[in-house]
Design a protein around this motif. Structure first.
Motif, short mmCIF file in Angstrom:
data_model
loop_
_atom_site.label_atom_id
_atom_site.label_comp_id
_atom_site.label_asym_id
_atom_site.label_seq_id
_atom_site.Cartn_x
_atom_site.Cartn_y
_atom_site.Cartn_z
N GLY A 292 0.81 -1.21 0.00
CA GLY A 292 0.00 0.00 0.00
C GLY A 292 0.84 1.26 0.00
N GLU A 293 2.14 1.12 0.28
CA GLU A 293 3.04 2.27 0.30
C GLU A 293 3.93 2.28 -0.95
N ALA A 294 3.38 1.77 -2.04
CA ALA A 294 4.17 1.64 -3.27
C ALA A 294 4.68 2.99 -3.77
N GLU A 295 3.88 4.03 -3.63
CA GLU A 295 4.30 5.34 -4.14
C GLU A 295 5.51 5.86 -3.36
N ALA A 296 5.48 5.69 -2.04
CA ALA A 296 6.61 6.12 -1.22
C ALA A 296 7.86 5.30 -1.56
N SER A 297 7.68 4.00 -1.80
CA SER A 297 8.81 3.15 -2.17
C SER A 297 9.39 3.58 -3.51
N ARG A 298 8.50 3.91 -4.45
CA ARG A 298 8.95 4.38 -5.76
C ARG A 298 9.80 5.64 -5.64
N ASP A 299 9.37 6.56 -4.76
CA ASP A 299 10.11 7.81 -4.58
C ASP A 299 11.49 7.55 -3.98
N VAL A 300 11.58 6.59 -3.06
CA VAL A 300 12.89 6.23 -2.47
C VAL A 300 13.79 5.62 -3.54
N LEU A 301 13.21 4.79 -4.41
CA LEU A 301 13.98 4.19 -5.49
C LEU A 301 14.50 5.25 -6.46
N LEU A 302 13.69 6.25 -6.74
CA LEU A 302 14.14 7.34 -7.61
C LEU A 302 15.32 8.08 -6.99
N ARG A 303 15.25 8.29 -5.68
CA ARG A 303 16.37 8.94 -4.99
C ARG A 303 17.62 8.07 -5.05
N ALA A 304 17.44 6.76 -4.82
CA ALA A 304 18.58 5.84 -4.86
C ALA A 304 19.20 5.80 -6.26
N HIS A 305 18.34 5.80 -7.28
CA HIS A 305 18.84 5.77 -8.66
C HIS A 305 19.67 7.02 -8.95
N SER A 306 19.19 8.15 -8.47
CA SER A 306 19.93 9.41 -8.68
C SER A 306 21.27 9.36 -7.96
N GLU A 307 21.29 8.79 -6.76
CA GLU A 307 22.53 8.67 -6.00
C GLU A 307 23.51 7.73 -6.70
N LEU A 308 23.00 6.62 -7.21
CA LEU A 308 23.86 5.68 -7.93
C LEU A 308 24.48 6.34 -9.16
N ALA A 309 23.68 7.10 -9.88
CA ALA A 309 24.17 7.74 -11.10
C ALA A 309 25.27 8.76 -10.81
N GLU A 310 25.29 9.29 -9.59
CA GLU A 310 26.29 10.29 -9.22
C GLU A 310 27.56 9.67 -8.64
N THR A 311 27.56 8.33 -8.49
CA THR A 311 28.73 7.64 -7.94
C THR A 311 29.38 6.82 -9.06
N SER A 312 30.32 5.96 -8.65
CA SER A 312 30.98 5.08 -9.61
C SER A 312 30.25 3.75 -9.74
N ALA A 313 28.93 3.77 -9.55
CA ALA A 313 28.14 2.54 -9.62
C ALA A 313 28.25 1.92 -11.02
N SER A 314 28.19 0.59 -11.05
CA SER A 314 28.27 -0.12 -12.32
C SER A 314 26.93 -0.08 -13.04
N THR A 315 26.95 -0.46 -14.31
CA THR A 315 25.70 -0.55 -15.06
C THR A 315 24.78 -1.60 -14.47
N VAL A 316 25.36 -2.62 -13.82
CA VAL A 316 24.54 -3.66 -13.18
C VAL A 316 23.74 -3.05 -12.03
N ASP A 317 24.39 -2.23 -11.19
CA ASP A 317 23.68 -1.56 -10.09
C ASP A 317 22.52 -0.73 -10.63
N LEU A 318 22.79 0.03 -11.66
CA LEU A 318 21.76 0.90 -12.23
C LEU A 318 20.63 0.07 -12.86
N ALA A 319 20.98 -1.02 -13.52
CA ALA A 319 19.97 -1.87 -14.13
C ALA A 319 19.07 -2.51 -13.08
#
Length: 430
Positions: A292-319
């Motif tokens: 029921g908290e899918a929207e909040a989870s989605r927003d956290v994932l978007l934040r995590a994705h942005s953080e990964l993109a700003e680091t040396s994360a691999s394409t696997v992490d981003l995928a």
């Protein structure tokens, strides 16, 4: 040939190149018999004697000890650093190439510690490229080498990587055996950060193997060990993986508490890429435990994705994060958005990561089906099936085949759906 023998040979070679006898090299500080014993490998010279001989032979101490000049040592260290940077930055093919070039360099023969470091890095790069069998071969040799140049922490890291590779290869018995031999053998070592991380890897092997009772027991032991150590590194590793165990054993709220603890500690003490990884895990756990908290989870994932993109994360992490975002959008009833994320994940990967690419293509097929694009869904499903056929049978591939069967059923491909279900059962060992 021991390092002592090699040092003696180098002294003998340079002495002859300089046109000196053993007596001339020895006089007046040493005896010629002592020099003879050193050259034959029967005596180990002290640091002071080595420095003296280097001066008398007009060569570098680095060469006598390691068989390379100071300039060569600098070049080797620089090459190793570039390879490590490529691996950390997710440039796995480049890292693999650089490590291979290093290992082909004959100068590493007299540098056992550096060679071990290069072999370990090469194994990680090969693993990241999806060549698990080669990674297992290299890691097995490292583990069994018994070379004193391998520090305790490196030995634990080698065993951890070996257990993980066996698990990903579908050899769950080997994954468990390797981890348990290091952690639970007759001379059980005292807990430290590295061993807690190894224990976390062993936990995941228990889960994939379906040994949930043992996983539950060991997770509690691991969290207790981390509390005893009181280190951020051990706490994050133990709580993160204990959360996964708790969720798999039906203790969803406990799982959320554990992952939130890991996230809090990582936020205060960890580096950005791992922080984004823990944040991703917390979001996907919340998505499963509290749909029921899918929207909040989605927003956290978007934040995590942005953080990964700003680091040396691999394409696997981003995928993986793209895949999780697609799951969240499906739960929110947004199949078109899920298609967008899943396509992005597929595009990031190649066939060297066959298992993850198959999982992402299955998600794309499901999203396309929900978006009423049956023909495109069927094409993605066929591509996922081809990838699954190349991946060793395991519970993960069994879950993939079960998804194939379900989507085929939705596409009214009943006979093909039954075949996929049989493959799922075979992969689960049933």
């Amino acid at each position: 040939m021991t390092s002592q023998d090699l040092i003696g040979q180098r002294i003998k070679t340079v002495r002859r190149q300089r046109g000196l006898s053993q007596a001339q090299l020895a006089h007046p500080e040493l005896s010629d018999s002592y020099v003879s014993l050193i050259e034959s490998g029967k005596r180990t010279p002290t640091s002071a004697v080595l420095e003296l001989l280097a001066v008398k032979l007009d060569c570098s101490l680095t060469y006598l000890v390691n068989g390379v000049t100071a300039e060569q040592m600098h070049d080797l260290e620089l090459s190793l650093r570039y390879a490590e940077m490529a691996l950390v930055n997710g440039e796995v093919a480049e890292a693999r190439r650089r490590y291979a070039e290093l290992l082909e360099n004959g100068s590493l023969a007299g540098l056992p510690a550096m060679r071990q470091q290069a072999e370990y890095g090469y194994a990680l790069a090969v693993e990241a490229c999806g060549d698990l069998d080669e990674a297992i071969d290299v890691l097995s040799r490292l583990r069994d080498s018994g070379d004193d140049a391998v520090a305790d922490e490196r030995s634990v890291a080698v065993v951890l990587a070996l257990s993980r590779c066996h698990r990903e290869r579908g050899r769950l018995g080997d994954a468990v055996r390797v981890g348990e031999e290091a952690l639970l053998g007759p001379r059980r070592p005292a807990w430290n950060d590295g061993l807690v991380e190894l224990g976390a890897t062993l936990l995941l092997a228990y889960i994939v193997r379906g040994d949930l009772m043992r996983a539950r027991q060991f997770a509690a032991e691991l969290v207790a060990a981390a509390e005893m150590l009181g280190s951020p590194r051990a706490t994050v590793a133990a709580c993160w993986n204990a959360a996964i165990v708790a969720e798999h054993t039906g203790h969803g709220e406990e799982a959320l508490q554990l992952i939130e603890r890991a996230l809090a500690v990582q936020s205060e003490n960890g580096e950005p890429r791992n922080l984004a990884r823990v944040r991703t895990e917390s979001a996907i756990l919340r998505l499963r435990v509290r749909p029921g908290e899918a929207e909040a989870s989605r927003d956290v994932l978007l934040r995590a994705h942005s953080e990964l993109a700003e680091t040396s994360a691999s394409t696997v992490d981003l995928a993986r994060c793209d895949l999780d975002l697609a799951k969240a959008e499906i739960m929110l009833g947004h199949p078109e958005k899920a298609v967008e994320y899943a396509r992005r994940g597929v595009d990031r990967l190649d066939d060297r990561t066959a298992a993850l690419r198959a999982e992402t293509r299955l998600m794309l097929a499901n999203a396309l089906l929900l978006a009423s694009k049956q023909d495109e869904a069927a094409a993605e499903l066929a591509a996922a099936e081809e990838l699954l056929q190349r991946v060793p049978a395991s519970r993960k591939t069994a879950a993939g085949w079960a998804t194939v069967a379900r989507v085929l059923g939705d596409l009214h491909e009943d006979e093909a759906s039954v075949t996929a279900y049989h493959r799922a059962l075979a992969g689960a060992g049933l």
